[in-house]
Design an enzyme around this catalytic site. Structure first.
Site, PDB file in Angstrom:
ATOM      1  N   ARG A 266      -7.713 -22.481 -18.056  1.00 14.82           N
ATOM      2  CA  ARG A 266      -8.281 -21.577 -19.054  1.00 14.82           C
ATOM      3  C   ARG A 266      -7.184 -20.877 -19.848  1.00 14.82           C
ATOM      4  O   ARG A 266      -7.317 -20.627 -21.045  1.00 14.82           O
ATOM      5  CB  ARG A 266      -9.189 -20.537 -18.379  1.00 14.82           C
ATOM      6  CG  ARG A 266      -9.983 -19.761 -19.411  1.00 14.82           C
ATOM      7  CD  ARG A 266     -10.934 -18.768 -18.825  1.00 14.82           C
ATOM      8  NE  ARG A 266     -11.468 -17.922 -19.873  1.00 14.82           N
ATOM      9  CZ  ARG A 266     -11.983 -16.728 -19.683  1.00 14.82           C
ATOM     10  NH1 ARG A 266     -12.062 -16.226 -18.472  1.00 14.82           N
ATOM     11  NH2 ARG A 266     -12.444 -16.023 -20.692  1.00 14.82           N
TER      12      ARG A 266
ATOM     13  N   ASP B 222       1.975 -22.107 -28.014  1.00 12.05           N
ATOM     14  CA  ASP B 222       3.257 -21.413 -28.218  1.00 12.05           C
ATOM     15  C   ASP B 222       3.455 -20.260 -27.235  1.00 12.05           C
ATOM     16  O   ASP B 222       4.348 -19.430 -27.424  1.00 12.05           O
ATOM     17  CB  ASP B 222       3.338 -20.878 -29.647  1.00 12.05           C
ATOM     18  CG  ASP B 222       2.250 -19.846 -29.958  1.00 12.05           C
ATOM     19  OD1 ASP B 222       1.348 -19.657 -29.104  1.00 12.05           O
ATOM     20  OD2 ASP B 222       2.301 -19.235 -31.045  1.00 12.05           O
TER      21      ASP B 222
ATOM     22  N   HIS C 225     -14.865 -27.824 -16.438  1.00  9.64           N
ATOM     23  CA  HIS C 225     -15.874 -26.915 -15.889  1.00  9.64           C
ATOM     24  C   HIS C 225     -16.471 -27.431 -14.586  1.00  9.64           C
ATOM     25  O   HIS C 225     -17.459 -26.892 -14.101  1.00  9.64           O
ATOM     26  CB  HIS C 225     -16.993 -26.692 -16.917  1.00  9.64           C
ATOM     27  CG  HIS C 225     -16.554 -25.889 -18.102  1.00  9.64           C
ATOM     28  ND1 HIS C 225     -17.295 -25.790 -19.259  1.00  9.64           N
ATOM     29  CD2 HIS C 225     -15.430 -25.141 -18.310  1.00  9.64           C
ATOM     30  CE1 HIS C 225     -16.650 -25.023 -20.127  1.00  9.64           C
ATOM     31  NE2 HIS C 225     -15.522 -24.620 -19.574  1.00  9.64           N
TER      32      HIS C 225
ATOM     33  N   SER D  19       1.878 -17.641 -26.872  1.00  6.19           N
ATOM     34  CA  SER D  19       1.584 -16.304 -27.414  1.00  6.19           C
ATOM     35  C   SER D  19       0.558 -15.572 -26.548  1.00  6.19           C
ATOM     36  O   SER D  19       0.522 -14.341 -26.548  1.00  6.19           O
ATOM     37  CB  SER D  19       1.084 -16.414 -28.862  1.00  6.19           C
ATOM     38  OG  SER D  19      -0.040 -17.268 -28.947  1.00  6.19           O
TER      39      SER D  19
ATOM     40  N   SER E 141     -15.998 -23.954  -3.551  1.00  2.39           N
ATOM     41  CA  SER E 141     -14.701 -23.565  -2.995  1.00  2.39           C
ATOM     42  C   SER E 141     -13.768 -24.755  -2.784  1.00  2.39           C
ATOM     43  O   SER E 141     -12.677 -24.596  -2.244  1.00  2.39           O
ATOM     44  CB  SER E 141     -14.904 -22.843  -1.657  1.00  2.39           C
ATOM     45  OG  SER E 141     -15.591 -23.677  -0.742  1.00  2.39           O
TER      46      SER E 141
ATOM     47  N   PRO F  20     -15.012 -19.736 -29.236  1.00  3.55           N
ATOM     48  CA  PRO F  20     -16.474 -19.720 -29.383  1.00  3.55           C
ATOM     49  C   PRO F  20     -17.206 -19.239 -28.139  1.00  3.55           C
ATOM     50  O   PRO F  20     -16.672 -19.253 -27.037  1.00  3.55           O
ATOM     51  CB  PRO F  20     -16.803 -21.186 -29.671  1.00  3.55           C
ATOM     52  CG  PRO F  20     -15.707 -21.949 -28.992  1.00  3.55           C
ATOM     53  CD  PRO F  20     -14.476 -21.103 -29.162  1.00  3.55           C
TER      54      PRO F  20
ATOM     55  N   ASP G 269      -4.508 -20.357 -25.032  1.00  3.04           N
ATOM     56  CA  ASP G 269      -3.273 -20.330 -25.806  1.00  3.04           C
ATOM     57  C   ASP G 269      -3.335 -21.341 -26.948  1.00  3.04           C
ATOM     58  O   ASP G 269      -3.166 -20.986 -28.119  1.00  3.04           O
ATOM     59  CB  ASP G 269      -2.079 -20.636 -24.898  1.00  3.04           C
ATOM     60  CG  ASP G 269      -0.753 -20.522 -25.628  1.00  3.04           C
ATOM     61  OD1 ASP G 269      -0.586 -19.546 -26.396  1.00  3.04           O
ATOM     62  OD2 ASP G 269       0.117 -21.387 -25.439  1.00  3.04           O
TER      63      ASP G 269
ATOM     64  N   VAL H 252      -5.892 -20.956 -30.135  1.00  2.52           N
ATOM     65  CA  VAL H 252      -5.817 -19.810 -31.041  1.00  2.52           C
ATOM     66  C   VAL H 252      -4.736 -20.055 -32.091  1.00  2.52           C
ATOM     67  O   VAL H 252      -5.030 -20.381 -33.232  1.00  2.52           O
ATOM     68  CB  VAL H 252      -5.564 -18.504 -30.258  1.00  2.52           C
ATOM     69  CG1 VAL H 252      -5.377 -17.332 -31.218  1.00  2.52           C
ATOM     70  CG2 VAL H 252      -6.748 -18.221 -29.343  1.00  2.52           C
TER      71      VAL H 252
ATOM     72  N   GLY I  22      -2.003 -22.155 -31.440  1.00  4.37           N
ATOM     73  CA  GLY I  22      -1.221 -23.312 -31.023  1.00  4.37           C
ATOM     74  C   GLY I  22      -0.569 -23.064 -29.676  1.00  4.37           C
ATOM     75  O   GLY I  22      -0.528 -21.934 -29.176  1.00  4.37           O
TER      76      GLY I  22
END
Length: 337
Positions: free
Chosen positions: A73, A85, A198, A87, A258, A168, A78, A81, A83
């Site tokens: 996730r 990088d 998922h 951030s 689990s 989204p 990262d 948004v 790329g």
């Protein structure tokens, strides 16, 4: 005639997957970006960095297997948004990690730990962006997905902006979901493949209340959700919480709570209308996405091959190389000099 067409289409998906996945390096289907395989070995600045990272991931994964969905996730948040990088790792009151959509992200401390180990061995050589991509690859492999070569040479971004986070809603429509992935250079096969992440992890009740009580403003549950699942989830997620009642937590794949292992149960649940998130159940509504889901359910090895390619394609989004960006000395802060 319709059944004959369906079978032909089913076989074609298998053939396409085999061709696309024949080389997990993705030389043809991953656009040029300036990244190369074994970047740190070739430039001799940190030739054994992938082994350092792999060792740290394995040591941590043995103690806490939730690191796999956390890193997945984190990487998605990262790359989708600004790329890939790193951030998302930056601290600050208006940073991406502070955006409401990223409130439940984890794994930051673990990336800090890996960075500290790498910096001791190779000061100023390896970017946080590459560490995040490589660590995610290794954590996913330990959970049953295939290992695959990763192209490296990413630089770290110097700007992190919460306002740029436009991830989204989990209740997004199929058309909007496809548009979201295509805006990043990915296709329907990438989307259907990557949503297979998922198969593990969990979500908060707030993200599925609309499916349980008021789907598209109808005041009824999502007709695409199995009625028995609606009944089960309503017990965990009441329409209104009592004062002081904590928000419920729901496993995305109750058959894999689990175990934290990749398998075909995610696609099996989609096909029998038992997916928890709306974005997952939407796969049943598209001709292509349904066909691919059926293929992955019937032949999980096809998913494994497609996963290696799609992860490489995602990790290629908006990368910084050469003179762009920097190699941060600490993943949470931009280098002051």
């Amino acid at each position: 005639m319709r059944r004959e067409w369906y079978w032909i289409a089913f076989v074609l998906v298998s053939v396409v997957l085999a061709i696309m996945s024949s080389s997990v390096d993705g030389a043809i289907t991953v656009p040029p970006s300036g990244l190369i395989r074994k970047f740190y070995k070739l430039n001799k600045k940190c030739p054994d960095v992938e082994e350092y990272i792999k060792h740290q991931v394995k040591e941590f994964w043995i103690k806490d297997k939730t690191i796999t969905p956390k890193l997945l996730r984190l990487l998605y948040s990262d790359c989708f948004v600004s790329g890939c990088d790193a951030s998302i790792l930056l601290d600050g009151p208006r940073s991406e990690k502070r955006a409401p959509q990223n409130a439940r992200l984890g794994g930051f401390a673990f990336i800090d730990l890996i960075k500290e180990v790498v910096e001791k061995r190779c000061p100023g050589a390896v970017s946080c962006a590459d560490i995040l991509v490589l660590a995610t690859r290794d954590a996913v492999h330990l959970a049953g997905a295939p290992s695959y070569p990763v192209r490296t040479g990413r630089k770290d971004g110097v700007v992190s902006n919460a306002a740029a986070v436009d991830l989204p809603s989990p209740s997004i429509s199929l058309e909007a979901s496809l548009s979201h992935f295509r805006s990043k250079g990915l296709d329907v096969l990438d989307m259907t493949t990557l949503l297979g992440a998922h198969t593990m992890g969990s979500t908060r009740c707030r993200y599925i209340l609309d499916r349980l009580y008021n789907f598209n403003g109808t005041r009824r549950p999502d007709p695409n959700m199995d009625p028995s699942l609606v009944t089960e989830l309503r017990k965990k997620c009441p329409s209104k919480k009592k004062k002081g009642q904590p928000e419920g937590l729901v496993y995305l794949n109750p058959e894999n709570t689990s175990k934290y292992r990749f398998n075909n149960t995610y696609y099996s649940r989609v096909l029998r209308k038992s997916a928890v998130l709306g974005v997952d159940q939407q796969l049943l509504l598209g001709q292509d996405t349904k066909l691919i889901s059926q293929e992955f359910d019937a032949g999980f090895e096809d998913w494994r091959k497609s996963w290696a390619l799609s992860m490489n394609r995602m990790a290629n989004i908006g990368v910084l190389t050469g003179e762009k960006g920097q190699i941060r000395r600490h993943c949470r802060f931009v280098n002051k000099d």
